[in-house]
Design an enzyme around this catalytic site. Structure first.
Site, PDB file in Angstrom:
ATOM      1  N   ARG A  56      40.950  98.314   6.801  1.00  0.00           N
ATOM      2  CA  ARG A  56      39.557  98.056   7.192  1.00  0.00           C
ATOM      3  C   ARG A  56      39.451  98.119   8.705  1.00  0.00           C
ATOM      4  O   ARG A  56      40.463  98.118   9.412  1.00  0.00           O
ATOM      5  CB  ARG A  56      39.096  96.694   6.655  1.00  0.00           C
ATOM      6  CG  ARG A  56      39.990  95.551   7.028  1.00  0.00           C
ATOM      7  CD  ARG A  56      39.454  94.203   6.511  1.00  0.00           C
ATOM      8  NE  ARG A  56      40.411  93.157   6.863  1.00  0.00           N
ATOM      9  CZ  ARG A  56      41.413  92.764   6.088  1.00  0.00           C
ATOM     10  NH1 ARG A  56      41.561  93.292   4.887  1.00  0.00           N
ATOM     11  NH2 ARG A  56      42.258  91.844   6.485  1.00  0.00           N
ATOM     12  N   ARG A  91      46.127 101.547  12.068  1.00  0.00           N
ATOM     13  CA  ARG A  91      46.159 100.114  11.765  1.00  0.00           C
ATOM     14  C   ARG A  91      47.462  99.808  11.050  1.00  0.00           C
ATOM     15  O   ARG A  91      47.818 100.481  10.072  1.00  0.00           O
ATOM     16  CB  ARG A  91      44.972  99.677  10.907  1.00  0.00           C
ATOM     17  CG  ARG A  91      44.996  98.161  10.669  1.00  0.00           C
ATOM     18  CD  ARG A  91      43.753  97.596  10.050  1.00  0.00           C
ATOM     19  NE  ARG A  91      43.819  96.125  10.069  1.00  0.00           N
ATOM     20  CZ  ARG A  91      42.770  95.315  10.089  1.00  0.00           C
ATOM     21  NH1 ARG A  91      41.559  95.811  10.092  1.00  0.00           N
ATOM     22  NH2 ARG A  91      42.922  94.010  10.106  1.00  0.00           N
ATOM     23  N   ARG A 120      53.801  81.599  14.141  1.00  0.00           N
ATOM     24  CA  ARG A 120      53.013  82.827  14.270  1.00  0.00           C
ATOM     25  C   ARG A 120      53.055  83.407  15.686  1.00  0.00           C
ATOM     26  O   ARG A 120      53.081  84.619  15.879  1.00  0.00           O
ATOM     27  CB  ARG A 120      51.552  82.546  13.892  1.00  0.00           C
ATOM     28  CG  ARG A 120      51.333  82.235  12.424  1.00  0.00           C
ATOM     29  CD  ARG A 120      49.873  81.861  12.170  1.00  0.00           C
ATOM     30  NE  ARG A 120      48.981  82.889  12.661  1.00  0.00           N
ATOM     31  CZ  ARG A 120      48.706  84.024  12.011  1.00  0.00           C
ATOM     32  NH1 ARG A 120      49.231  84.245  10.821  1.00  0.00           N
ATOM     33  NH2 ARG A 120      47.895  84.912  12.520  1.00  0.00           N
ATOM     34  N   TRP A 166      38.613  83.636  17.643  1.00  0.00           N
ATOM     35  CA  TRP A 166      38.446  82.251  18.137  1.00  0.00           C
ATOM     36  C   TRP A 166      38.583  81.246  17.008  1.00  0.00           C
ATOM     37  O   TRP A 166      38.809  80.062  17.248  1.00  0.00           O
ATOM     38  CB  TRP A 166      37.069  82.082  18.792  1.00  0.00           C
ATOM     39  CG  TRP A 166      36.883  82.893  20.036  1.00  0.00           C
ATOM     40  CD1 TRP A 166      36.117  84.019  20.159  1.00  0.00           C
ATOM     41  CD2 TRP A 166      37.463  82.668  21.334  1.00  0.00           C
ATOM     42  NE1 TRP A 166      36.187  84.505  21.449  1.00  0.00           N
ATOM     43  CE2 TRP A 166      37.010  83.686  22.190  1.00  0.00           C
ATOM     44  CE3 TRP A 166      38.331  81.696  21.849  1.00  0.00           C
ATOM     45  CZ2 TRP A 166      37.390  83.769  23.527  1.00  0.00           C
ATOM     46  CZ3 TRP A 166      38.709  81.791  23.185  1.00  0.00           C
ATOM     47  CH2 TRP A 166      38.234  82.812  24.012  1.00  0.00           C
ATOM     48  N   LEU A 174      47.864 107.631  31.893  1.00  0.00           N
ATOM     49  CA  LEU A 174      47.283 106.988  30.703  1.00  0.00           C
ATOM     50  C   LEU A 174      46.335 105.852  31.082  1.00  0.00           C
ATOM     51  O   LEU A 174      46.661 105.046  31.958  1.00  0.00           O
ATOM     52  CB  LEU A 174      48.426 106.420  29.853  1.00  0.00           C
ATOM     53  CG  LEU A 174      48.006 105.576  28.647  1.00  0.00           C
ATOM     54  CD1 LEU A 174      47.575 106.480  27.502  1.00  0.00           C
ATOM     55  CD2 LEU A 174      49.132 104.658  28.197  1.00  0.00           C
ATOM     56  N   ARG A 177      40.874  80.905  15.001  1.00  0.00           N
ATOM     57  CA  ARG A 177      42.284  80.519  14.772  1.00  0.00           C
ATOM     58  C   ARG A 177      42.575  79.158  15.408  1.00  0.00           C
ATOM     59  O   ARG A 177      41.834  78.708  16.281  1.00  0.00           O
ATOM     60  CB  ARG A 177      43.193  81.587  15.364  1.00  0.00           C
ATOM     61  CG  ARG A 177      43.013  82.893  14.630  1.00  0.00           C
ATOM     62  CD  ARG A 177      43.909  83.972  15.150  1.00  0.00           C
ATOM     63  NE  ARG A 177      43.704  85.151  14.332  1.00  0.00           N
ATOM     64  CZ  ARG A 177      44.643  86.003  13.976  1.00  0.00           C
ATOM     65  NH1 ARG A 177      45.872  85.834  14.391  1.00  0.00           N
ATOM     66  NH2 ARG A 177      44.366  87.037  13.214  1.00  0.00           N
ATOM     67  N   GLU A 215      36.185  87.382  16.510  1.00  0.00           N
ATOM     68  CA  GLU A 215      36.417  86.494  15.362  1.00  0.00           C
ATOM     69  C   GLU A 215      37.713  85.670  15.523  1.00  0.00           C
ATOM     70  O   GLU A 215      37.911  84.675  14.827  1.00  0.00           O
ATOM     71  CB  GLU A 215      36.514  87.299  14.054  1.00  0.00           C
ATOM     72  CG  GLU A 215      35.195  87.874  13.560  1.00  0.00           C
ATOM     73  CD  GLU A 215      34.696  89.060  14.373  1.00  0.00           C
ATOM     74  OE1 GLU A 215      35.551  89.831  14.873  1.00  0.00           O
ATOM     75  OE2 GLU A 215      33.479  89.195  14.551  1.00  0.00           O
ATOM     76  N   SER A 231      37.515  95.913  10.664  1.00  0.00           N
ATOM     77  CA  SER A 231      37.422  94.601  11.309  1.00  0.00           C
ATOM     78  C   SER A 231      36.605  94.624  12.603  1.00  0.00           C
ATOM     79  O   SER A 231      37.054  94.105  13.635  1.00  0.00           O
ATOM     80  CB  SER A 231      38.824  94.043  11.569  1.00  0.00           C
ATOM     81  OG  SER A 231      39.530  93.916  10.378  1.00  0.00           O
ATOM     82  N   HIS A 278      53.329  87.297  17.813  1.00  0.00           N
ATOM     83  CA  HIS A 278      52.494  87.846  18.889  1.00  0.00           C
ATOM     84  C   HIS A 278      53.366  88.231  20.090  1.00  0.00           C
ATOM     85  O   HIS A 278      53.149  89.244  20.740  1.00  0.00           O
ATOM     86  CB  HIS A 278      51.430  86.830  19.314  1.00  0.00           C
ATOM     87  CG  HIS A 278      50.455  86.484  18.229  1.00  0.00           C
ATOM     88  ND1 HIS A 278      49.862  87.433  17.434  1.00  0.00           N
ATOM     89  CD2 HIS A 278      49.968  85.288  17.796  1.00  0.00           C
ATOM     90  CE1 HIS A 278      49.056  86.837  16.560  1.00  0.00           C
ATOM     91  NE2 HIS A 278      49.109  85.549  16.761  1.00  0.00           N
ATOM     92  N   ASP A 326      48.139  94.811  13.770  1.00  0.00           N
ATOM     93  CA  ASP A 326      48.015  93.730  12.786  1.00  0.00           C
ATOM     94  C   ASP A 326      49.377  93.395  12.180  1.00  0.00           C
ATOM     95  O   ASP A 326      50.257  94.251  12.103  1.00  0.00           O
ATOM     96  CB  ASP A 326      47.036  94.191  11.690  1.00  0.00           C
ATOM     97  CG  ASP A 326      46.459  93.025  10.917  1.00  0.00           C
ATOM     98  OD1 ASP A 326      46.776  91.867  11.248  1.00  0.00           O
ATOM     99  OD2 ASP A 326      45.703  93.278   9.962  1.00  0.00           O
TER     100      ASP A 326
HETATM  101  C1  FPP Z   1      46.852  90.495  14.530  1.00  0.00           C
HETATM  102  O1  FPP Z   1      47.939  89.985  13.816  1.00  0.00           O
HETATM  103  C2  FPP Z   1      47.146  90.465  15.943  1.00  0.00           C
HETATM  104  C3  FPP Z   1      46.434  89.786  16.878  1.00  0.00           C
HETATM  105  C4  FPP Z   1      45.223  88.998  16.581  1.00  0.00           C
HETATM  106  C5  FPP Z   1      46.864  89.763  18.272  1.00  0.00           C
HETATM  107  C6  FPP Z   1      47.398  91.058  18.753  1.00  0.00           C
HETATM  108  C7  FPP Z   1      48.086  90.847  20.012  1.00  0.00           C
HETATM  109  C8  FPP Z   1      49.280  91.410  20.322  1.00  0.00           C
HETATM  110  C9  FPP Z   1      50.001  92.335  19.467  1.00  0.00           C
HETATM  111  C10 FPP Z   1      49.890  91.169  21.618  1.00  0.00           C
HETATM  112  C11 FPP Z   1      48.998  91.703  22.654  1.00  0.00           C
HETATM  113  C12 FPP Z   1      49.661  91.941  23.855  1.00  0.00           C
HETATM  114  C13 FPP Z   1      49.033  91.986  25.024  1.00  0.00           C
HETATM  115  C14 FPP Z   1      49.764  92.551  26.133  1.00  0.00           C
HETATM  116  C15 FPP Z   1      47.666  91.506  25.234  1.00  0.00           C
HETATM  117  P1  FPP Z   1      47.710  88.697  12.913  1.00  0.00           P
HETATM  118  O2  FPP Z   1      48.012  87.496  13.738  1.00  0.00           O
HETATM  119  O3  FPP Z   1      46.326  88.724  12.356  1.00  0.00           O
HETATM  120  O4  FPP Z   1      48.777  88.910  11.802  1.00  0.00           O
HETATM  121  P2  FPP Z   1      48.650  88.455  10.287  1.00  0.00           P
HETATM  122  O5  FPP Z   1      47.514  89.252   9.699  1.00  0.00           O
HETATM  123  O6  FPP Z   1      49.962  88.819   9.721  1.00  0.00           O
HETATM  124  O7  FPP Z   1      48.376  86.988  10.287  1.00  0.00           O
END
Ligand code: FPP
Length: 250
Positions: free
Chosen positions: A204, A198, A43, A79, A141, A81, A77, A206, A47, A30
């Protein structure tokens, strides 16, 4: 309590391996959005940076001898966004696997995915299916991505499936127990997580692995996922090793 202060006493893989490491570590990655916002970036930049951290943490988990690393990459959830962000998140597994699949194969990592894959775009499904096939013989792994995953949905599906099997005589009422129930979940054949991490200061679950986390140790840090480093994982495991797990006993 927040943890993750790594200013002194850097831990090493060698230190951590002196004691049993958790078999299964699950991570709610997160804080990507806030990481980007802090830098006045879109944003999706968060990612993308988060994807690079996935690579590093996978390598470390593998070298520590962790058996399963489950990463919450997209929830049912998510989706909600904006479409551009969802589209980007759906392309990330494609980019990640295009870039790092050879390395994962080399490192004996087995890729798995759990979630409702049918609802994903074709390119995402194709990338993960290829990765699953190409790494199916690996026994290092298990890198388990939760993609379009929601725990309540998973539990409800298990209940429906069990009801159906009872109706059809495949399963008897008295055979419904924790073990058989677990086999109807998407984590079938995967041991429950020992440690849940987390990032980003949120405390939480989630809708993540609600059944499977019943006895897990929880470790929270204020660090945003793109800033999560090997040292944080080592610290989390060090803390885990210092806790006494009693599973309800004394
Ligand atoms: C939550 O941060 C993160 C996500 C919803 C996406 C997590 C995905 C990645 C870390 C990349 C995944 C990589 C692969 C290889 C699939 P947020 O966007 O909710 O952050 P915020 O709470 O600060 O808005």
């Amino acid at each position: 309590m927040f943890q993750g202060d790594t200013t002194n006493n850097e831990l090493t893989v060698h230190d951590i391996k002196q004691q049993p490491v958790p078999n299964h570590v699950a991570i709610i990655m997160d804080g990507n959005g806030r990481w980007a916002q802090k830098r006045a970036l879109p944003r999706i930049a968060g990612h993308h940076e988060g994807m690079k951290v996935v690579r590093k943490i996978t390598k470390l988990a593998n070298s520590l001898g962790i058996k399963v690393l489950t990463l919450y990459a997209f929830s049912t959830e998510n989706w909600k966004r904006p479409k551009t962000e969802v589209d980007f998140l759906m392309k990330l597994p494609v980019e990640y696997l295009n870039t790092y699949l050879p390395e994962l194969i080399e490192e004996n990592v087995q890729v798995r995915v759990m979630g409702n894959l049918d609802a994903l775009p074709a390119h995402t499904i194709q990338a993960v299916e290829q990765a699953i096939i190409k790494t199916s013989m690996n026994d290092g792994l298990t890198l388990n991505f939760a993609l379009n995953y929601g725990s309540r949905d998973e539990i409800l599906n298990a209940v429906k499936h069990i009801a159906n099997d009872v109706r059809e005589g495949i399963l008897q009422d008295e055979q419904i127990n924790e073990e058989s129930f677990s086999s109807y979940l998407m984590t079938k054949n995967i041991p429950d997580p020992d440690l849940l991490i987390r990032t980003s200061g949120e405390i939480r679950l989630s809708n993540f692995l609600l059944w499977q986390l019943a006895y897990a140790e929880f470790w929270f840090t204020d660090v945003y996922w793109p800033d999560f480093r090997e040292q944080h994982l080592l610290q989390a495991i060090d803390d885990f090793q210092k806790r006494g797990r009693r599973f309800g006993g004394v």
